[in-house]
Every structure is written in structure tokens, then in C-alpha cells.
Design an enzyme around this catalytic site. Structure first.
Site, PDB file in Angstrom:
ATOM      1  N   ARG A  37      -2.994  -6.690   2.035  1.00 22.38           N
ATOM      2  CA  ARG A  37      -2.853  -5.845   3.212  1.00 22.38           C
ATOM      3  C   ARG A  37      -1.481  -6.017   3.858  1.00 22.38           C
ATOM      4  O   ARG A  37      -0.862  -5.073   4.307  1.00 22.38           O
ATOM      5  CB  ARG A  37      -3.938  -6.210   4.228  1.00 22.38           C
ATOM      6  CG  ARG A  37      -3.858  -5.421   5.536  1.00 22.38           C
ATOM      7  CD  ARG A  37      -4.832  -5.960   6.566  1.00 22.38           C
ATOM      8  NE  ARG A  37      -4.497  -7.323   6.969  1.00 22.38           N
ATOM      9  CZ  ARG A  37      -3.644  -7.632   7.951  1.00 22.38           C
ATOM     10  NH1 ARG A  37      -3.047  -6.681   8.639  1.00 22.38           N
ATOM     11  NH2 ARG A  37      -3.375  -8.885   8.246  1.00 22.38           N
ATOM     12  N   PHE A  95     -15.234  -4.756  -1.385  1.00 21.55           N
ATOM     13  CA  PHE A  95     -16.255  -3.743  -1.681  1.00 21.55           C
ATOM     14  C   PHE A  95     -16.058  -3.128  -3.067  1.00 21.55           C
ATOM     15  O   PHE A  95     -16.940  -2.458  -3.583  1.00 21.55           O
ATOM     16  CB  PHE A  95     -16.230  -2.640  -0.623  1.00 21.55           C
ATOM     17  CG  PHE A  95     -16.290  -3.171   0.779  1.00 21.55           C
ATOM     18  CD1 PHE A  95     -17.326  -4.027   1.161  1.00 21.55           C
ATOM     19  CD2 PHE A  95     -15.317  -2.855   1.708  1.00 21.55           C
ATOM     20  CE1 PHE A  95     -17.378  -4.537   2.450  1.00 21.55           C
ATOM     21  CE2 PHE A  95     -15.367  -3.360   2.995  1.00 21.55           C
ATOM     22  CZ  PHE A  95     -16.393  -4.215   3.375  1.00 21.55           C
ATOM     23  N   HIS A 141      -6.311  -5.088   0.483  1.00 21.56           N
ATOM     24  CA  HIS A 141      -6.911  -6.083   1.387  1.00 21.56           C
ATOM     25  C   HIS A 141      -7.550  -7.233   0.622  1.00 21.56           C
ATOM     26  O   HIS A 141      -8.593  -7.746   0.997  1.00 21.56           O
ATOM     27  CB  HIS A 141      -7.936  -5.448   2.323  1.00 21.56           C
ATOM     28  CG  HIS A 141      -7.349  -4.404   3.229  1.00 21.56           C
ATOM     29  ND1 HIS A 141      -6.786  -3.232   2.755  1.00 21.56           N
ATOM     30  CD2 HIS A 141      -7.217  -4.353   4.570  1.00 21.56           C
ATOM     31  CE1 HIS A 141      -6.343  -2.514   3.775  1.00 21.56           C
ATOM     32  NE2 HIS A 141      -6.589  -3.170   4.891  1.00 21.56           N
ATOM     33  N   GLU A 153     -20.035   2.811  -2.494  1.00 24.07           N
ATOM     34  CA  GLU A 153     -19.118   2.361  -3.542  1.00 24.07           C
ATOM     35  C   GLU A 153     -19.751   2.413  -4.926  1.00 24.07           C
ATOM     36  O   GLU A 153     -19.067   2.682  -5.921  1.00 24.07           O
ATOM     37  CB  GLU A 153     -18.634   0.937  -3.242  1.00 24.07           C
ATOM     38  CG  GLU A 153     -17.747   0.817  -2.001  1.00 24.07           C
ATOM     39  CD  GLU A 153     -18.528   0.790  -0.686  1.00 24.07           C
ATOM     40  OE1 GLU A 153     -19.784   0.743  -0.727  1.00 24.07           O
ATOM     41  OE2 GLU A 153     -17.893   0.814   0.382  1.00 24.07           O
ATOM     42  N   ASP A 206     -10.296 -10.467  10.050  1.00 28.57           N
ATOM     43  CA  ASP A 206     -11.632  -9.990   9.699  1.00 28.57           C
ATOM     44  C   ASP A 206     -12.538 -11.109   9.194  1.00 28.57           C
ATOM     45  O   ASP A 206     -13.757 -10.989   9.201  1.00 28.57           O
ATOM     46  CB  ASP A 206     -11.542  -8.883   8.641  1.00 28.57           C
ATOM     47  CG  ASP A 206     -11.172  -7.543   9.258  1.00 28.57           C
ATOM     48  OD1 ASP A 206     -11.327  -7.400  10.487  1.00 28.57           O
ATOM     49  OD2 ASP A 206     -10.721  -6.655   8.520  1.00 28.57           O
ATOM     50  N   ARG A 246       0.793  -1.236   0.000  1.00 28.22           N
ATOM     51  CA  ARG A 246       0.000   0.000   0.000  1.00 28.22           C
ATOM     52  C   ARG A 246       0.826   1.287   0.000  1.00 28.22           C
ATOM     53  O   ARG A 246       0.496   2.230  -0.730  1.00 28.22           O
ATOM     54  CB  ARG A 246      -1.005  -0.018   1.151  1.00 28.22           C
ATOM     55  CG  ARG A 246      -2.124  -1.018   0.900  1.00 28.22           C
ATOM     56  CD  ARG A 246      -3.012  -1.174   2.100  1.00 28.22           C
ATOM     57  NE  ARG A 246      -2.337  -1.861   3.189  1.00 28.22           N
ATOM     58  CZ  ARG A 246      -2.596  -1.672   4.482  1.00 28.22           C
ATOM     59  NH1 ARG A 246      -3.508  -0.797   4.841  1.00 28.22           N
ATOM     60  NH2 ARG A 246      -1.949  -2.349   5.390  1.00 28.22           N
ATOM     61  N   SER A 256      -6.925   3.309   5.222  1.00 29.79           N
ATOM     62  CA  SER A 256      -6.421   1.944   5.068  1.00 29.79           C
ATOM     63  C   SER A 256      -5.828   1.695   3.682  1.00 29.79           C
ATOM     64  O   SER A 256      -4.812   1.025   3.542  1.00 29.79           O
ATOM     65  CB  SER A 256      -7.552   0.937   5.314  1.00 29.79           C
ATOM     66  OG  SER A 256      -8.243   1.254   6.488  1.00 29.79           O
TER      67      SER A 256
END
Ligand SMILES: Cc1ncc(C[n+]2csc(CCOP(=O)(O)OP(=O)(O)O)c2C)c(N)n1
Ligand SMILES: [Mg+2]
Lengths: 319, 298
Positions: A169, A85, A111, A60, A119, A12, A39
Site C-alpha cells: 500500500r 481477501f 495492501h 471474491e 488496519d 499501485r 484502493s
């Protein structure tokens, strides 16, 4: 078993670095987020170029179609959210608003995959490659590490049309430092290691594991070629067919469902062009669960050993 | 002189403020627009009849709004379709494509002859709008609920580039069932997109039946107000009211405007008016003849 001591780096920050660089060089670049900019790290771009960043909140669908609208005016739009998402939730928006009119929207998701870990299944996107590669006009890239992430994000800006870039991630071993990895080109697979008995085709975080598996196989006198297939669409068919013909056996490895991911894409090419024994290493047809990244990689069959076993399996079937 | 000013010469008007509006538009001008609308409606019936399929109801209800936009309100240039400063129109309810195509043809984007090719293999006129195939089409639509977001994106780009263009988006009232419309509504107000104008084709019917029986969207004006929009409610078949509202929408600063245009589905063809059955049904030959006769006063 030997373990290569890789330096590690998350993807990232590399994404964020590339965006800021683009912000300076490409005045038409704008960035969209959906309440996860902290994030995804698009927040870094927002700090540098507040007027060129839009946070659409947890909406989104609106984000994707609005990005399409922005792109109609000549903007190069980077939209970012979590893979979960940014694909399934908005498949129709990507299909209708972005891909059908072939607009310059670059969807960079983070992610992705099972390594999201704690998660759990609701956040572990393991079928996104399938969804994205099914779309006409879409380009699908899964960078192997941080340096390749930076190159892919930069390359996407000058690529005409929609691009999907899949990032994870966690920390990722930096494995694309060698000479042959320096010229990143969309649609071009990189042969990271020569070999003649079997080819290991990896994508994303599995590329480093393929290299480790090749070293392990060498101890058993097996010469394994390693290909980094960072662009999954369009597929570098020539490199794949050549590898199949020259080594006679293929193992694919991906942090994604084996049902319709990279391995499936490769299998289709080989079935029609160079029929050789093949094994797909990846997540079986199931949802994930909570756990640490390493535990999950172990449990869902994504280790170096799984690749090595896969190689032995195809070698046995090779006459 | 900016490109925009130059273009304005092509479509000269001397608008002097909202109050002056209704007076400024002469009776002849209003008559002219009404005549154009009848022509567009004839095209719609002809196209759908030729194609053997299509959506007459929602095309006919939307006609007057589109005529007001394409033949008066919008600054656009069919000879320079990529003109960056052009006003944009997004037909979010993409199934009303025949009305859009007829307006585009009659304003010069492509030959009127080509309207005959609607829905044919190889045609530039797809069943639903395709911005890559059809000159003048600004957005590819057809999956309801996405156009307001696309229009928002265009409006945001306009703000970023300090351009004066306005983006108009027509949404269906049934379409407002879609959650994405309200995501767009929320964010357009948040982003102060006063260069975005939504027009609701409030024909009170959706595919399965009346909106108040399938999925009610009332109280509609209150909803938009609550989302931070300026709301104008008008008769969507009255040109004086349409022009007045569209001019006011242009002037509104700081917040986006929605025009709730009260319309009749199937407007202009007696046996189609208010009939949900003609949402997506091609008229029979007999119905076609009657419809053309009713619309014949050109
Ligand atoms: C997302 C989506 N769901 C369903 C449809 C099928 N469909 C086409 S038109 C329509 C009804 C539209 O009603 P409305 O928006 O009120 O349009 P109008 O009455 O103006 O024709 C439906 C359900 C669609 N095009 N998109
Ligand atoms: Mg309706």
C-alpha cells in the site's frame, strides 16, 4: 548509519498505468475488482475501459471463478483486491478454478504485508507467498518498487497461465533504476550489487533495505552481494546457488512470515544444492497489529539493522 | 454464413416459438431422446462398476437434462471443440462426471471405448471433470459451488464479444448451500447475463441426507426470483418439459434463467431411486446386473 536518499513512489499507480497500457495494446485484457477498485486503483482502468471492467462487489469467490470462466474464452483477466481477501479467502477458487485448469488469470493484490499498518492483523496478509507458491501452475512475483511493478504487470499479460503479483500500500523506495534492472524477466533474479563475503537476498520492499544494509556492511569491510528475487516461483535456482557458492553465506529478507515465505523457499534450494550458513529476516511466526508502517517494521524485525545483524550472524558461522 | 450458421446445419431444427414447442417435437424424437438417455444411464452404471467407485445417484438424476442439452438443444461441434461460438455446458456438480463423459462420448468427442478408463491412472477421464484432459469438458469442477461463477464468466465474455452462445450450468440442490452460488446469482442478474442458464438438479438429496433435513434451500423458486432470475419449474425427467423450458430460457432477454428440474436421485434404477446411500457408492456385482437389466430396453 548512512541512509540512502531514495525517491519514493507507491506501487499501485504503476499497476494502474500498466493496466491502461495493456488496455490499449491487448484487446483481450479485462479487469475484475471486488469493491476496492478505488484502493487497488483498477478503477483507473475502469474509467478508460468501462466495458472491460467488472466490479463483482464484496464477493471474491465469485470474482475468482468468474475470472476463470472469462479466461476460458481467451481473455487475459486481471483480478485485483487486497492481498488478504485475494488469497486466503479464495484459496480454493484459485486452486480449483484457476490453477488446476492453468487459466490466464493474473491476480494482482495490493495492501500486502504488515505495512498496511493501522488496519491491524485482520488486514495484514503475511502468509500469502506461502499459499500461492504451494500451488502448481502458479507464478509468484513480488516487485521491488513501482517501476518493477509496471514491468511485472506488463510481463504477466504475455505469460501463459496464472500469475500472482504482490503489491503493498505504502510508498516504496525506487531502487530498480540501474542498468541491470531494466530487463525484467519473469523467473530471473537480478544481482543489484556485486559482493564476495555474503549475499543479501531481498524481495519486495526489502530489496532497498538490502542495498542499504550492503552499504552499511561495506563500512565494516564486508563485501555484500545483493539479489532482487522478485520472482519467488519459479525460483532462479542458478543465481541463488551461484551466490551461495561464491559468497558462502546467505541472508534473506521479506515482509512476510518467515515460516513459509521466500526465505523458506531459498533455504530448501540451498539445503539441497549449496549448504551455507543462512539467516531469514522476516516476520516471526505471529500475527501483526496496528501501528505505523515504520513502527511495525521496527517491531517485527524488518529494518536495515536486522539485515546487517543477520549478515554478521552468518559471517560468524561461516568458517 | 457465419460459423455458427454453418454449425447449425449439423443440428437442424425448425423451432418456431415457445408455443409450438411441444407439438414440434414429434413422438419419435422424444422416444429417441428417451432411448439415448437409457443408453447414457447404462454407460454410467458400467463406468462406475468398472472403476469401482463414483457417484451413480447424481449422475442418473442429471442424465435427462444433459441428454436434452447435448443431443438437441446445444449448438456444439465435436469435430471443432474450440469453436468460439459453441454453446457451453458447465457441470458444476462435478461428481456427476460419468453422465457428462457418456454424453461427450456418444456425441463424438472421444471414442465410447474410452469410457472404460474412468478413474484409471493416466486416463483422460478423471474422477471429476478436467477441462485440460478431456475433449469437450468446458470447466474443471469438483469443489462444489464454483461452476455458476465460471459459467457467468463465460457468459460475460460472450456479451463482450457480441457472441450468441448460451452458457448452461448444472448445479446440485445440495450445492446451493454454497454461498458462492448466490454471489454468482446476484451478479448474473446485475450483469443482465441473459445468455446464462442455470439448471438445478432438484433431486432433494445431498450427501448426508435429504436437503430439507441437512440444510434446506426452500423456498427455492422464491430465492431465485428474489435474486432477479426468471424461474421455470419442470419435471426434469420429461423431455417435452425439458425442451420447452430450455427453449424458453434461450429466448428470455435481460435476465438470466434458472430451470428448477424436479428429479429423482438414482433415476432409472429402482433400488437406487431416492436412496441417499447411492450418492457415492459403486454397485455390487449383483446390483450391477440388476441395474443393467432394468436399463436394458435399448
Ligand atoms: C465444497 C465441497 N464440499 C463438499 C463436497 C463433497 N460432496 C460431494 S457431492 C456432495 C453432495 C452434493 O449434493 P448435490 O449438490 O445435491 O448433488 P447431487 O444430489 O446431485 O449428487 C458433497 C457434500 C464437495 N465436492 N465440495
Ligand atoms: Mg442433490
Amino acid at each position: 548509519m548512512t541512509k540512502i536518499k531514495w525517491p519514493v513512489e507507491p506501487q499501485r499507480p504503476a499497476f494502474a498505468r500498466a493496466l491502461v497500457a495493456l488496455g490499449n495494446t491487448h484487446k483481450d485484457v479485462v479487469v475484475a475488482s471486488a469493491d476496492v477498485s478505488t484502493s487497488t486503483m483498477t478503477g483507473v482502468f475502469a474509467k478508460h475501459f468501462p466495458e472491460r471492467h467488472y466490479n463483482f462487489g464484496i464477493a471474491e469467490q465469485n470474482m475468482i471463478s468468474a475470472c476463470a470462466g472469462l479466461a476460458t474464452t481467451g481473455k487475459v483477466v486481471y483480478a485485483s483486491t487486497f492481498a488478504i481477501f485475494g488469497t486466503g479467502r479464495v484459496y480454493d477458487q484459485i486452486r480449483q478454478s484457476v490453477c488446476y485448469p492453468r487459466l490466464n488469470v493474473k491476480l494482482v493484490v495490493t495492501h500486502a504485508g504488515i505495512t498496511v499498518g493501522g488496519d491491524g492483523a485482520t488486514h495484514q496478509m503475511i502468509e500469502d507467498i506461502a499459499l500461492m507458491r504451494a500451488l502448481p501452475n502458479m507464478t509468484v512475483i513480488v516487485p521491488a518498487d513501482a517501476p518493477e511493478t509496471e514491468k511485472a504487470v506488463l510481463a504477466a499479460a504475455d505469460h501463459e497461465g496464472p500469475v500472482y503479483i504482490r503489491l503493498g500500500r505504502a510508498n516504496v523506495p525506487v531502487c530498480t533504476t540501474s542498468e541491470e534492472c531494466q530487463d525484467f524477466e519473469i523467473g530471473k533474479a537480478t544481482t543489484m550489487r556485486e559482493g564476495s563475503d555474503v549475499t543479501l537476498v531481498g524481495t519486495g520492499i526489502m530489496v532497498a533495505k538490502c542495498i542499504e544494509a550492503a552499504e552499511e556492511l561495506e563500512k565494516h569491510n564486508v563485501s555484500a552481494r545483493v539479489i532482487n528475487l522478485s520472482t519467488i516461483k519459479p525460483l532462479d535456482k542458478r543465481t541463488l546457488i551461484k551466490a551461495a557458492r561464491e559468497t558462502g553465506a546467505i541472508v534473506t529478507a521479506e515482509e512476510h512470515s518467515v515460516v513459509t515465505g521466500m526465505g523458506a523457499a531459498v533455504a530448501l534450494v540451498l539445503a539441497e544444492n549449496a549448504h551455507v550458513p543462512m539467516k531469514r529476516v522476516g516476520i516471526p511466526d505471529s500475527f501483526g497489529e496496528s501501528g505505523s508502517s515504520d513502527e511495525l517494521m521496527q517491531k517485527y524485525g524488518l529494518t536495515v539493522d536486522d539485515i546487517v545483524d543477520g549478515a554478521h550472524d552468518v559471517l560468524k558461522r561461516k568458517k | 454464413m457465419t460459423a455458427r450458421d454453418k454449425n447449425s446445419e449439423l443440428f437442424t431444427r425448425q423451432y418456431t416459438g415457445r408455443e409450438a414447442m411441444v407439438e414440434h417435437y414429434s413422438d419419435e424424437k422424444i422416444k429417441e431422446l428417451e432411448t439415448t438417455a437409457r443408453l447414457i444411464r447404462r454407460h454410467i452404471i458400467q463406468m462406475i462398476f468398472d472403476a469401482g467407485s463414483g457417484h451413480p445417484g447424481g449422475s442418473l438424476s442429471a442424465t435427462d437434462v444433459m441428454v436434452a442439452l447435448y443431443f438437441d438443444i446445444m449448438e456444439h461441434n465435436p469435430d471443432d471443440i474450440k469453436w468460439p461460438d459453441r454453446d457451453r455446458f458447465v457441470l458444476s456438480k462435478g461428481h456427476a462426471a460419468p453422465a457428462l463423459y457418456a454424453c461427450l462420448a456418444e456425441t463424438g468427442y472421444f471414442p465410447v471405448e474410452e469410457l472404460k478408463t474412468l478413474r484409471l491412472i493416466g486416463s483422460r477421464l478423471q474422477g471429476h471433470p478436467d477441462m485440460r484432459k478431456t475433449p469437450g469438458v468446458e470447466a474443471s469442477t469438483g469443489s462444489e459451488g464454483q461452476g455458476l461463477s465460471m459459467g457467468l464468466g463465460m457468459a460475460l465474455a460472450g456479451k463482450l464479444d457480441n457472441k450468441e452462445y448460451i452458457t448452461y450450468v448444472m448445479v446440485g440442490d445440495g450445492e446451493l448451500n454454497c454461498g458462492q452460488c448466490w454471489e454468482a446469482a446476484m451478479s448474473a442478474a446485475f450483469f443482465k447475463a441473459d445468455n446464462l442458464v442455470a439448471i438445478v438438479d432438484r433431486n432433494k438429496l445431498q450427501l448426508d441426507g435429504p436437503t430439507n433435513q441437512i440444510m434446506s434451500i426452500e423456498p427455492l423458486a422464491d430465492k431465485w426470483k428474489a435474486f432477479g432470475w426468471d424461474v421455470i419449474e419442470i419435471n426434469g425427467h420429461s423431455f417435452p418439459e425439458l425442451l420447452d423450458a430450455l427453449h424458453k430460457a434461450k429466448e428470455t432477454k435481460g435476465i438470466p434463467t434458472v430451470i428448477i428440474a424436479d428429479t429423482v436421485k438414482g433415476k432409472g434404477v429402482s433400488f437406487m431411486e431416492g436412496q441417499v446411500g447411492f450418492h457415492g457408492k459403486c454397485p455390487s456385482e449383483e446390483e450391477y446386473n440388476q441395474a443393467m437389466a432394468e436399463l436394458g430396453g435399448i
